[in-house]
Scaffold this motif. Sequence first.
Motif, PDB file in Angstrom:
ATOM      1  N   SER A   1       3.254 -11.984   2.036  1.00 30.27           N
ATOM      2  CA  SER A   1       3.970 -13.250   1.880  1.00 30.27           C
ATOM      3  C   SER A   1       3.350 -14.139   0.811  1.00 30.27           C
TER       4      SER A   1
ATOM      5  N   THR B   1      10.468 -12.504  -4.848  1.00 31.61           N
ATOM      6  CA  THR B   1       9.590 -13.643  -4.587  1.00 31.61           C
ATOM      7  C   THR B   1       8.733 -13.422  -3.346  1.00 31.61           C
TER       8      THR B   1
ATOM      9  N   GLY C   1       8.447 -14.941  -0.568  1.00 26.69           N
ATOM     10  CA  GLY C   1       9.179 -15.015   0.676  1.00 26.69           C
ATOM     11  C   GLY C   1      10.262 -13.970   0.806  1.00 26.69           C
TER      12      GLY C   1
ATOM     13  N   SER D   1      13.158 -14.034  -0.670  1.00 29.03           N
ATOM     14  CA  SER D   1      14.510 -14.578  -0.727  1.00 29.03           C
ATOM     15  C   SER D   1      15.104 -14.544  -2.122  1.00 29.03           C
ATOM     16  N   GLY D   2      14.274 -14.380  -3.113  1.00 26.80           N
ATOM     17  CA  GLY D   2      14.772 -14.402  -4.474  1.00 26.80           C
ATOM     18  C   GLY D   2      14.399 -13.153  -5.239  1.00 26.80           C
TER      19      GLY D   2
END
Length: 119
Positions: A30, A52, A54, A56-57
């Motif tokens: 993370s 990314t 996280g 998410s991207g």
Amino acid sequence: HVQLVESGGGLVQPGGSLRLSCAASGYTRSAYCMGWFRQAPGKEREGVAAITPGGSGTYYADSVKGRFTISQDSAKKTLYLQMNSLKPEDTAMYYCAAELRYCTLRPNYWGQGTQVTVS
């Protein structure tokens, strides 16, 4: 100490597919942007795709958008690059990389690379 080990490269015909894997250890997933880079003979290393910290991207180079997909299995700490509709110009050594905190395409850690040849 972050360790990245790629696998899955090989020889494929134009239009074919390959899936690269990158097994990671020694880090907190993370906290890192994970990505794939490639370097063809006589050319500079370029960023191909990134995800990314996280998850998410994602980022893709224009040359691979719509053909390549980056993904991860957090439980297995494995990063993937699904490559479809491969072209001869995709021929290169592909490297897995990890960058602390941000995706600026300037990794802190590199794998040893796996060769992809499209011919």
